[in-house]
Design a protein around this motif. Structure first.
Motif, PDB file in Angstrom:
ATOM      1  N   GLY A 127       0.706  -1.771  -0.011  1.00 59.88           N
ATOM      2  CA  GLY A 127      -0.115   0.240  -0.113  1.00 59.88           C
ATOM      3  C   GLY A 127       1.272   0.973  -0.010  1.00 59.88           C
ATOM      4  O   GLY A 127       0.263   2.539   0.034  1.00 59.88           O
ATOM      5  N   ASP A 130       4.012   5.740   2.246  1.00 60.22           N
ATOM      6  CA  ASP A 130       3.798   6.976   2.809  1.00 60.22           C
ATOM      7  C   ASP A 130       2.409   6.958   3.986  1.00 60.22           C
ATOM      8  O   ASP A 130       2.278   7.421   4.664  1.00 60.22           O
ATOM      9  N   ARG A 131       2.062   5.040   3.950  1.00 55.55           N
ATOM     10  CA  ARG A 131       0.833   4.974   4.755  1.00 55.55           C
ATOM     11  C   ARG A 131       1.493   5.090   6.411  1.00 55.55           C
ATOM     12  O   ARG A 131       0.787   5.114   7.310  1.00 55.55           O
ATOM     13  N   LYS A 339       1.141  -6.860   4.305  1.00 52.50           N
ATOM     14  CA  LYS A 339      -0.387  -6.107   4.460  1.00 52.50           C
ATOM     15  C   LYS A 339      -1.249  -6.358   4.883  1.00 52.50           C
ATOM     16  O   LYS A 339      -1.668  -5.689   5.156  1.00 52.50           O
ATOM     17  N   THR A 342      -0.892  -5.549   8.854  1.00 51.36           N
ATOM     18  CA  THR A 342      -0.475  -3.549   8.574  1.00 51.36           C
ATOM     19  C   THR A 342      -1.599  -2.932   8.207  1.00 51.36           C
ATOM     20  O   THR A 342      -1.778  -1.812   7.654  1.00 51.36           O
ATOM     21  N   SER A 343      -2.527  -3.584   7.187  1.00 50.36           N
ATOM     22  CA  SER A 343      -4.335  -3.133   6.992  1.00 50.36           C
ATOM     23  C   SER A 343      -4.928  -2.216   8.006  1.00 50.36           C
ATOM     24  O   SER A 343      -4.475  -2.666   9.462  1.00 50.36           O
ATOM     25  N   ASP A 344      -5.408  -1.154   7.983  1.00 47.83           N
ATOM     26  CA  ASP A 344      -6.421  -0.558   8.726  1.00 47.83           C
ATOM     27  C   ASP A 344      -7.284  -1.600   9.564  1.00 47.83           C
ATOM     28  O   ASP A 344      -6.797  -1.733  11.038  1.00 47.83           O
ATOM     29  N   VAL A 360       0.269   3.448  11.446  1.00 47.32           N
ATOM     30  CA  VAL A 360      -0.817   3.821  10.096  1.00 47.32           C
ATOM     31  C   VAL A 360      -1.278   5.024  10.209  1.00 47.32           C
ATOM     32  O   VAL A 360      -2.438   4.440  10.938  1.00 47.32           O
ATOM     33  N   LYS A 361      -0.917   6.267   9.579  1.00 44.51           N
ATOM     34  CA  LYS A 361      -2.314   7.164   9.868  1.00 44.51           C
ATOM     35  C   LYS A 361      -3.379   7.151   9.472  1.00 44.51           C
ATOM     36  O   LYS A 361      -3.689   7.465  10.545  1.00 44.51           O
ATOM     37  N   THR A 362      -4.437   6.387   9.071  1.00 47.12           N
ATOM     38  CA  THR A 362      -5.252   6.616   8.911  1.00 47.12           C
ATOM     39  C   THR A 362      -5.947   5.621   9.954  1.00 47.12           C
ATOM     40  O   THR A 362      -6.788   5.708  10.872  1.00 47.12           O
TER      41      THR A 362
END
Length: 437
Positions: A127, A130-131, A339, A342-344, A360-362
């Motif tokens: 992803g 920048d995440r 992945k 580290t997914s939302d 992770v930002k979001t």
């Protein structure tokens, strides 16, 4: 179990780390896909026990299998064993596909050549780079090189304090400076109870705290060009100030000199200690029966003033990274697992379980992480935390200096004086153990 080409024979020691650069774990083709349906995973012990970690992780691993058909065999490794297990894996021919590493080890393990570099192509598979928040990316490897790992959990140190014990001692607010903490600790150290807990026999914990003290004394353990500098006036003062909490101030129980397995957290949860300096402790305390309203959370004290940059740093940038051995038998599966982790969605599940902050930002902006406890941790990470040196010799530094502090705590517990001279001698001995270039 993945296969690793052996790089050296005999026993593994910390001093071998830099000798295996581009050897153990490395391969010319960057991994294969001979075992597409299985992965082995070494997880670090994040909860109050290994069993609790298994209960947290297994449902998520089952979810991953349902999505991908890949079975993940997990082993939760205690922190006291993890670094040596990893070093052995880079040289002995036995190890996992994917593993958690302390973020402070990133540059050291990167130097072995065993870990998959996270270049733009590999980051694109999960992803994009920048995440992730910048503070977490700052502890993923040496500056100017592709990261050796991906941020998984972000943490910061905070001061946890027992509200009832404070009220009973007539203390109205948590200490903001070390002088205040010592004064409060002396009021609280009575009747078989103590002001503060510590893990005096845990080299990594010792490093984390003495690094912060060194920052507050305007010093560090390495020069600007990455050379060991353990005996400057600032570092000596920093180590002495930390050990003096037991040796001179007598607010830490002598028995804490032998603690290395989260015993100080258990003591705090049981009301044996009034204060605790710890990384993201809320979930750990809850699992041990301590209610959220029984304790408060405040920034770690500074020498004077309030936490911030420069000499008012009050935490190292704590966290866990996720790494892949680059000659894994299932590179595609390992990348899919990174992945997934580290997914939302998984970041919310896992960081909630461990009361850590998503890197992770979001995910970090989710309302789940807007609790009062997390507010202190997020503010610390954003404003007053510093990354440990991202140099190849960092893990040797943790072992050498962390062990020196362990021995100083042991001396304090035995009633021996801890002087500026004895601290400097211990640090000189530690510096002599570092690799020579």
């Amino acid at each position: 179990m993945r296969r690793i080409r052996a790089a050296a024979a005999g026993a593994v020691t910390i001093s071998l780390l830099t000798a295996v650069t581009a050897c153990g774990g490395g391969s010319s083709n960057g991994g294969s896909n001979d075992s597409p349906k299985t992965l082995t995973y070494w997880a670090s012990n994040q909860g109050a026990s290994i069993e609790i970690d298994k209960k947290v992780l297994q449902p998520e691993l089952d979810k991953f299998k349902k999505q991908t058909g890949i079975t993940v065999k997990v082993e939760v490794v205690p922190w006291s064993d993890l670094l040596n297990r990893i070093l052995t894996a880079t040289t002995s021919g036995q190890g996992p596909d994917v593993l958690n590493i302390g973020n402070t080890w990133s540059a050291s393990l990167q130097a072995t050549g065993a870990l998959l570099p996270w270049d733009a192509k590999n980051f694109a598979k999960i992803g994009g780079k920048d995440r992730f928040v910048d503070s977490a990316l700052g502890s993923t490897g040496a500056q100017g090189k592709d990261p050796a790992a991906v941020p998984l959990y972000s943490m910061a140190y905070a001061l946890y304090y027992n509200k009832k014990m404070f009220a009973d001692a007539g203390i109205s607010q948590p200490p903001a400076t070390w002088d205040e903490l010592i004064a409060d600790g002396k009021k609280l150290s009575k009747g078989g109870k103590w002001g503060l807990g510590a893990e005096g026999s845990n080299p990594s914990e010792n490093i984390h705290h003495t690094f912060v003290f060194a920052q507050q004394h305007g010093a560090g353990f390495f020069t600007a060009d990455g050379k060991p500098d353990f005996t400057s006036d600032g570092t000596v003062a920093a180590v002495k100030q930390y050990v003096d909490l037991m040796a001179k101030d007598k607010i830490i129980a002598p028995g804490n000199a032998e603690y290395a397995q989260n015993q100080s957290v258990s003591d705090f949860a049981k009301g044996k200690n009034a204060m605790l300096l710890w990384q993201s402790a809320s979930a750990n305390l809850k699992s041990q029966g301590m209610s959220d309203d029984a304790y408060g959370i405040a920034p770690v004290p500074v020498q004077s003033g309030t936490p911030g940059t420069g000499t008012n740093v009050n935490s190292m940038v704590a966290g866990i990274n996720l790494a892949v051995f680059k000659n894994t038998d299932n590179l595609d599966g390992a990348t899919k697992f990174v992945k997934f982790m580290t997914s939302d969605a998984e970041q919310k599940v896992l960081n909630t379980a461990y009361s850590s902050i998503p890197p992770v930002k979001t995910a970090q902006t989710d309302a789940t992480f807007n609790t009062p406890a997390n507010a202190v941790l997020k503010d610390t990470l954003a404003k007053s935390a510093a990354a440990l040196p991202q140099v190849a010799d960092e893990s040797q530094f943790e072992t050498a200096v962390g062990t020196a502090v362990k021995e100083l705590f042991a001396a304090a517990a035995a009633g021996h004086p801890v002087t500026t001279e004895s601290v400097k001698a211990a640090l000189q001995k530690a510096q002599q153990q570092m690799p020579t270039k």
